[in-house]
Design a protein around this motif. Structure first.
Motif, PDB file in Angstrom:
ATOM      1  N   ILE A 176     -60.762  -8.393   1.118  1.00 54.14           N
ATOM      2  CA  ILE A 176     -59.760  -7.891   2.071  1.00 54.14           C
ATOM      3  C   ILE A 176     -60.364  -7.209   3.285  1.00 54.14           C
ATOM      4  O   ILE A 176     -59.641  -6.798   4.174  1.00 54.14           O
ATOM      5  CB  ILE A 176     -58.770  -6.942   1.374  1.00 54.14           C
ATOM      6  N   SER A 177     -61.688  -7.113   3.345  1.00 61.70           N
ATOM      7  CA  SER A 177     -62.340  -6.448   4.461  1.00 61.70           C
ATOM      8  C   SER A 177     -62.031  -7.150   5.783  1.00 61.70           C
ATOM      9  O   SER A 177     -62.142  -8.384   5.866  1.00 61.70           O
ATOM     10  CB  SER A 177     -63.862  -6.430   4.248  1.00 61.70           C
ATOM     11  N   PRO A 178     -61.642  -6.391   6.788  1.00 58.57           N
ATOM     12  CA  PRO A 178     -61.367  -7.020   8.089  1.00 58.57           C
ATOM     13  C   PRO A 178     -62.643  -7.425   8.824  1.00 58.57           C
ATOM     14  O   PRO A 178     -62.577  -8.127   9.817  1.00 58.57           O
ATOM     15  CB  PRO A 178     -60.603  -5.937   8.844  1.00 58.57           C
ATOM     16  N   GLY A 179     -63.806  -6.960   8.322  1.00 65.04           N
ATOM     17  CA  GLY A 179     -65.072  -7.203   9.024  1.00 65.04           C
ATOM     18  C   GLY A 179     -65.766  -8.385   8.596  1.00 65.04           C
ATOM     19  O   GLY A 179     -65.846  -9.392   8.296  1.00 65.04           O
ATOM     20  N   ASP A 197     -53.466  -4.266   0.725  1.00 63.93           N
ATOM     21  CA  ASP A 197     -53.928  -5.609   1.100  1.00 63.93           C
ATOM     22  C   ASP A 197     -54.585  -6.299  -0.084  1.00 63.93           C
ATOM     23  O   ASP A 197     -54.863  -7.491  -0.034  1.00 63.93           O
ATOM     24  CB  ASP A 197     -54.920  -5.496   2.262  1.00 63.93           C
ATOM     25  N   GLY A 198     -54.855  -5.548  -1.139  1.00 63.10           N
ATOM     26  CA  GLY A 198     -55.447  -6.061  -2.365  1.00 63.10           C
ATOM     27  C   GLY A 198     -55.201  -5.063  -3.474  1.00 63.10           C
ATOM     28  O   GLY A 198     -54.912  -3.888  -3.210  1.00 63.10           O
ATOM     29  N   LEU A 199     -55.305  -5.522  -4.719  1.00 59.66           N
ATOM     30  CA  LEU A 199     -54.954  -4.701  -5.867  1.00 59.66           C
ATOM     31  C   LEU A 199     -55.906  -4.983  -7.026  1.00 59.66           C
ATOM     32  O   LEU A 199     -56.217  -6.145  -7.297  1.00 59.66           O
ATOM     33  CB  LEU A 199     -53.516  -5.028  -6.298  1.00 59.66           C
ATOM     34  N   ILE A 200     -56.337  -3.921  -7.683  1.00 57.97           N
ATOM     35  CA  ILE A 200     -57.067  -4.048  -8.943  1.00 57.97           C
ATOM     36  C   ILE A 200     -56.281  -3.270  -9.986  1.00 57.97           C
ATOM     37  O   ILE A 200     -55.878  -2.129  -9.731  1.00 57.97           O
ATOM     38  CB  ILE A 200     -58.501  -3.488  -8.850  1.00 57.97           C
ATOM     39  N   MET A 201     -56.052  -3.905 -11.124  1.00 57.12           N
ATOM     40  CA  MET A 201     -55.362  -3.247 -12.228  1.00 57.12           C
ATOM     41  C   MET A 201     -56.329  -3.070 -13.391  1.00 57.12           C
ATOM     42  O   MET A 201     -57.139  -3.951 -13.657  1.00 57.12           O
ATOM     43  CB  MET A 201     -54.158  -4.079 -12.671  1.00 57.12           C
ATOM     44  N   GLY A 202     -56.204  -1.937 -14.073  1.00 53.04           N
ATOM     45  CA  GLY A 202     -57.032  -1.665 -15.241  1.00 53.04           C
ATOM     46  C   GLY A 202     -56.177  -1.148 -16.375  1.00 53.04           C
ATOM     47  O   GLY A 202     -55.298  -0.309 -16.155  1.00 53.04           O
ATOM     48  N   MET A 259     -60.903   0.095  14.923  1.00 50.35           N
ATOM     49  CA  MET A 259     -61.179  -0.921  13.918  1.00 50.35           C
ATOM     50  C   MET A 259     -60.062  -0.926  12.874  1.00 50.35           C
ATOM     51  O   MET A 259     -59.618   0.117  12.407  1.00 50.35           O
ATOM     52  CB  MET A 259     -62.518  -0.634  13.248  1.00 50.35           C
ATOM     53  N   ALA A 260     -59.628  -2.086  12.507  1.00 48.08           N
ATOM     54  CA  ALA A 260     -58.594  -2.223  11.479  1.00 48.08           C
ATOM     55  C   ALA A 260     -59.147  -1.808  10.122  1.00 48.08           C
ATOM     56  O   ALA A 260     -60.331  -1.977   9.845  1.00 48.08           O
ATOM     57  CB  ALA A 260     -58.116  -3.668  11.425  1.00 48.08           C
ATOM     58  N   VAL A 261     -58.281  -1.261   9.314  1.00 40.19           N
ATOM     59  CA  VAL A 261     -58.669  -0.851   7.969  1.00 40.19           C
ATOM     60  C   VAL A 261     -57.716  -1.506   6.970  1.00 40.19           C
ATOM     61  O   VAL A 261     -56.504  -1.481   7.151  1.00 40.19           O
ATOM     62  CB  VAL A 261     -58.616   0.688   7.805  1.00 40.19           C
ATOM     63  N   SER A 262     -58.281  -2.100   5.953  1.00 43.63           N
ATOM     64  CA  SER A 262     -57.495  -2.685   4.866  1.00 43.63           C
ATOM     65  C   SER A 262     -57.429  -1.688   3.720  1.00 43.63           C
ATOM     66  O   SER A 262     -58.310  -0.847   3.558  1.00 43.63           O
ATOM     67  CB  SER A 262     -58.142  -3.984   4.372  1.00 43.63           C
ATOM     68  N   ARG A 263     -56.386  -1.809   2.904  1.00 42.39           N
ATOM     69  CA  ARG A 263     -56.211  -0.886   1.785  1.00 42.39           C
ATOM     70  C   ARG A 263     -56.322  -1.636   0.465  1.00 42.39           C
ATOM     71  O   ARG A 263     -55.612  -2.600   0.226  1.00 42.39           O
ATOM     72  CB  ARG A 263     -54.863  -0.212   1.871  1.00 42.39           C
ATOM     73  N   LEU A 264     -57.230  -1.138  -0.391  1.00 38.55           N
ATOM     74  CA  LEU A 264     -57.385  -1.659  -1.745  1.00 38.55           C
ATOM     75  C   LEU A 264     -56.794  -0.631  -2.695  1.00 38.55           C
ATOM     76  O   LEU A 264     -57.237   0.516  -2.748  1.00 38.55           O
ATOM     77  CB  LEU A 264     -58.857  -1.901  -2.076  1.00 38.55           C
ATOM     78  N   LEU A 265     -55.783  -1.042  -3.437  1.00 41.57           N
ATOM     79  CA  LEU A 265     -55.112  -0.182  -4.395  1.00 41.57           C
ATOM     80  C   LEU A 265     -55.655  -0.454  -5.794  1.00 41.57           C
ATOM     81  O   LEU A 265     -55.691  -1.602  -6.225  1.00 41.57           O
ATOM     82  CB  LEU A 265     -53.602  -0.460  -4.363  1.00 41.57           C
ATOM     83  N   ILE A 266     -56.080   0.596  -6.476  1.00 39.80           N
ATOM     84  CA  ILE A 266     -56.518   0.488  -7.865  1.00 39.80           C
ATOM     85  C   ILE A 266     -55.482   1.209  -8.717  1.00 39.80           C
ATOM     86  O   ILE A 266     -55.285   2.419  -8.569  1.00 39.80           O
ATOM     87  CB  ILE A 266     -57.915   1.102  -8.082  1.00 39.80           C
ATOM     88  N   VAL A 267     -54.795   0.444  -9.561  1.00 38.08           N
ATOM     89  CA  VAL A 267     -53.785   1.002 -10.461  1.00 38.08           C
ATOM     90  C   VAL A 267     -54.348   0.909 -11.867  1.00 38.08           C
ATOM     91  O   VAL A 267     -54.725  -0.178 -12.312  1.00 38.08           O
ATOM     92  CB  VAL A 267     -52.454   0.234 -10.356  1.00 38.08           C
TER      93      VAL A 267
END
Length: 153
Positions: free
Chosen positions: A150-153, A55-60, A1-9
């Protein structure tokens, strides 16, 4: 199964910003969304390599004297040109905490993200003063929304 990456900076400089970060991470890691790896980086440690792998980003950020934190600005300065040509349309989200106002910080981050061609995928969470239940719920939703986006599912 493909996995997407969510980066939280994030730049977490207070108990309130820590509380917001934890709720964002909790929402991003919800069992309701599958196939998403959540990676968290402090703003001064995050690199262009992290963004290019996301594949996606959240900034705080806290709002400091009407602007984003210097740490988040450093992150954005560092990744701007290395990521400019390769991360257009990257879905992103933003949460900001300020003691009095967050307007300038939100405007600055959105201006830079727009210059990069990133696309806001959820409403900005802007918290002034102490975080209440609605603020924490909004942060949870921000994390869950970006993960679902960004979920592949």
């Amino acid at each position: 199964m493909a996995v997407s990456r969510l980066l939280i900076v994030h730049h977490t400089a207070s108990p309130v910003t820590y509380e917001l970060l934890e709720k964002v991470r909790e929402g991003a890691s919800t069992d309701q969304v599958t196939g998403v790896e959540v990676v968290t980086r402090a703003a001064l440690a995050a690199t262009a390599v992290d963004v290019l792998a996301a594949d996606g980003l959240i900034m705080g950020t806290p709002a400091n004297i009407g602007y984003m934190s210097g740490a988040l600005k450093h992150f954005l300065d560092t990744v701007y040109y290395p990521c400019l040509a390769e991360t257009g349309k990257l879905p992103y989200g933003l949460y900001v905490h300020g003691n009095d106002d967050t307007t300038g910080a939100v405007r600055a981050v959105e201006s830079i993200a727009g210059g990069l061609g990133w696309e806001r995928a959820a409403a900005v969470v802007s918290v002034v003063g102490a975080a209440d239940r609605a603020d924490l719920d909004a942060c949870w939703e921000l994390g869950a929304t970006l993960a679902a986006t960004i979920s592949p599912g």
